[in-house]
Structure formats: structure tokens, C-alpha cells
Design an enzyme around this catalytic site. Sequence first.
Site, PDB file in Angstrom:
ATOM      1  N   ASP A 127      16.851  13.736  -3.095  1.00 48.39           N
ATOM      2  CA  ASP A 127      17.466  14.410  -4.240  1.00 48.39           C
ATOM      3  C   ASP A 127      16.869  15.820  -4.260  1.00 48.39           C
ATOM      4  OD1 ASP A 127      18.892  14.870  -6.578  1.00 48.39           O
ATOM      5  OD2 ASP A 127      17.237  14.195  -7.835  1.00 48.39           O
ATOM      6  N   GLU A 163      21.848  14.542  -1.557  1.00 45.69           N
ATOM      7  CA  GLU A 163      22.865  14.773  -2.594  1.00 45.69           C
ATOM      8  C   GLU A 163      23.648  16.039  -2.268  1.00 45.69           C
ATOM      9  OE1 GLU A 163      21.997  14.002  -6.834  1.00 45.69           O
ATOM     10  OE2 GLU A 163      22.831  15.994  -7.178  1.00 45.69           O
ATOM     11  N   ASP A 179      14.166  12.109 -10.518  1.00 46.09           N
ATOM     12  CA  ASP A 179      14.489  12.577  -9.165  1.00 46.09           C
ATOM     13  C   ASP A 179      14.151  11.514  -8.120  1.00 46.09           C
ATOM     14  OD1 ASP A 179      14.508  15.794  -9.936  1.00 46.09           O
ATOM     15  OD2 ASP A 179      12.995  14.614 -10.972  1.00 46.09           O
TER      16      ASP A 179
END
Lengths: 179, 179
Positions: free
Chosen positions: B7, B68, B141
Amino acid sequence: MRVLGVDPGLTRCGVGVVEGVAGRPLTMLGVGVVRTPADAELGHRLVAIEQGIEQWLDEHRPEFVAVERVFSQHNVRTVMGTAQASAVAMLCAARRGIPVALHTPSEVKAAVTGSGRADKAQVGAMVTRLLRLSAPPKPADAADALALAICHIWRGPAQNRLQQAVALHTAKAPKGRTA
Amino acid sequence: MRVLGVDPGLTRCGVGVVEGVAGRPLTMLGVGVVRTPADAELGHRLVAIEQGIEQWLDEHRPEFVAVERVFSQHNVRTVMGTAQASAVAMLCAARRGIPVALHTPSEVKAAVTGSGRADKAQVGAMVTRLLRLSAPPKPADAADALALAICHIWRGPAQNRLQQAVALHTAKAPKGRTA
């Protein structure tokens, strides 16, 4: 002072090396474009940009790297790619302890033409004149990279020396923490 | 199948490693956050992220890296940093010939909760349940990185194997051209 200017982009990443000091004639040591195929996977394009930038750093050993500061006003897809290409250029420089300066497009245009709203042709014409070239460098990304390097040289040695000292100091003790 | 989920972020880059196959219980092999100080120079933050990601790749040897996909809807400053951190993660993986997959936040949410509009708490709760953890991973996260890895495992092995073959093939002949 020797500066590598980088106009970041995934498809065409302009690179140009300029040597000189403010107030004296400047010398172009090299100019080119690192290209990556638009149909390649993003990860591989970033690897190809890394290899290209590393070659330019190896060959010219610049004391500073000047990268165009990326803004998000423009086309969203393009800007993300530009941000990613600029990250690779900054990473390559910082890994070697070379200070990285970011200049906005209008700072660069103002530095070489006197106007922050100059067009590409005007920037190309002034780069050609300032570096005493026979013709404007092509493509525009290459000319922009040279303009970035010129802008950096002209921004004043005192500020750059401070930045260089900070970069060298920080490179000795990079702080990557994993928790 | 072993997947490192990332992330991306400059201040907090979530990382999580999950092993398993679709339709079978999954195992968490590690979770954490690569942090960089907000007051450091951008180039040095990118170097610190590179070092952190390299450590995770060295330790866990994932077969896939799932990152991501960054969009530009949100806060402009944050998005540029996210794009730059994601570039470093993709670069580290691609350099090793590890295929990189990008998943959107809504794909990830839909994969682990059944809804593309699930909130952070819901994602955290499902990650905890699916990986049989005693508590949701903190910060968010870290949980998001695990959700990315789970999403990738569940998207189906056929597509991933194709992607892996392409990545290995391309890694052998990266095309960085300097003109």
C-alpha cells in the site's frame, strides 16, 4: 558546476548535461532521451528508465541533478507516469549522494527566456543560443532537460552548495525504518 | 502462491506477505510498514523506501507483488507522493523479474468484503478473519497491504501465471534505449 537536467516521462525522458557557472558561457556535455515502449509493463518501463539514468550518471558524473517538479493540473494519466518517472530519476541521484533540485516549469521558462509563460519554441531557441548549438535540440523533452540544467546553474551557487552539503550528509545515514 | 502486497505512501508504506491459493485458508507470513521521515528530502525518502522494500523481498521471496493502483481524485500532494512510492515498489519487483499486479482500492475492498465501497474498519475486520489473526493489523496501511495480497491470490491463478511468464520473459531483455 556540472548539472544533469531530467525532464521526466515514461515514453520520453529528456536528459541533458550542462557545465558552467552563473555569468559565464555554458557548455553542453550531452543531450538525449531515454525512451521506453508504451506497450511494456509499467514495472519494466521503470527499470528501463533506471538503466538509462544510471548510464547518464556513470558517463557524466554530475554534481547536481535537476528534475522538473511535477504538478497534477494536466492530464491525470500522463501526470501519474511523469511522477513515477521522476521518482526513478530522484532515486538514482539520491542513492549516489547527488543532490536533487526540483524546478517548476515556469521557473525554468523564466530562467532561460525571461518569461514564465514562454512556449516550447521560445525555450528551444534560448537553449540553442545559450549553449551555442547549431540547431534546437529535438525532441522538446531534450531541450527542456537542458533548460532545467541551465536554470539550476543560474539559480546561484550559494544555495546549491548548501543543498549539496545536506544531501551528502543525509546520504551517509539514510533513515529507512521497517516496523 | 506467495504475494507481497504494497500500500504505497511516502510517510507510511504498508507491506504484507500472504501465502495460499484461492479457496483454501490463507497464511500471513509478515506485515509491517516502511516509514520515512516527512522532513527528509524527497530523494532520500525514495531511497529509504527502496531499502525497506528490498528487505521485504529478500526476506520473503514473493512470487508476485501486488501494488495499489494510484488514482488522482484525492489530494494532489498526497497522490504525487503515493505515485512516487508506488514507482519504487514496482521498480524493486520488476528488477528481480517478479511480476507486478496493480489493483484498484475498490477491487481490493470488493475482494475481501464483497463491497467495493467498504470502509477501513470493514476491510480490517475481514483481513483479521481471513488470516485468522487475533486483532486487526495496525496501522490501516498494513491491513490494506494484506488485503491487496489476498485480492491478488483470489483473482485466479491462471491470469497470474500468464502475467508471471510475461514478466520473466521481459526481465531477460529490458529495453532501455538512450538516443
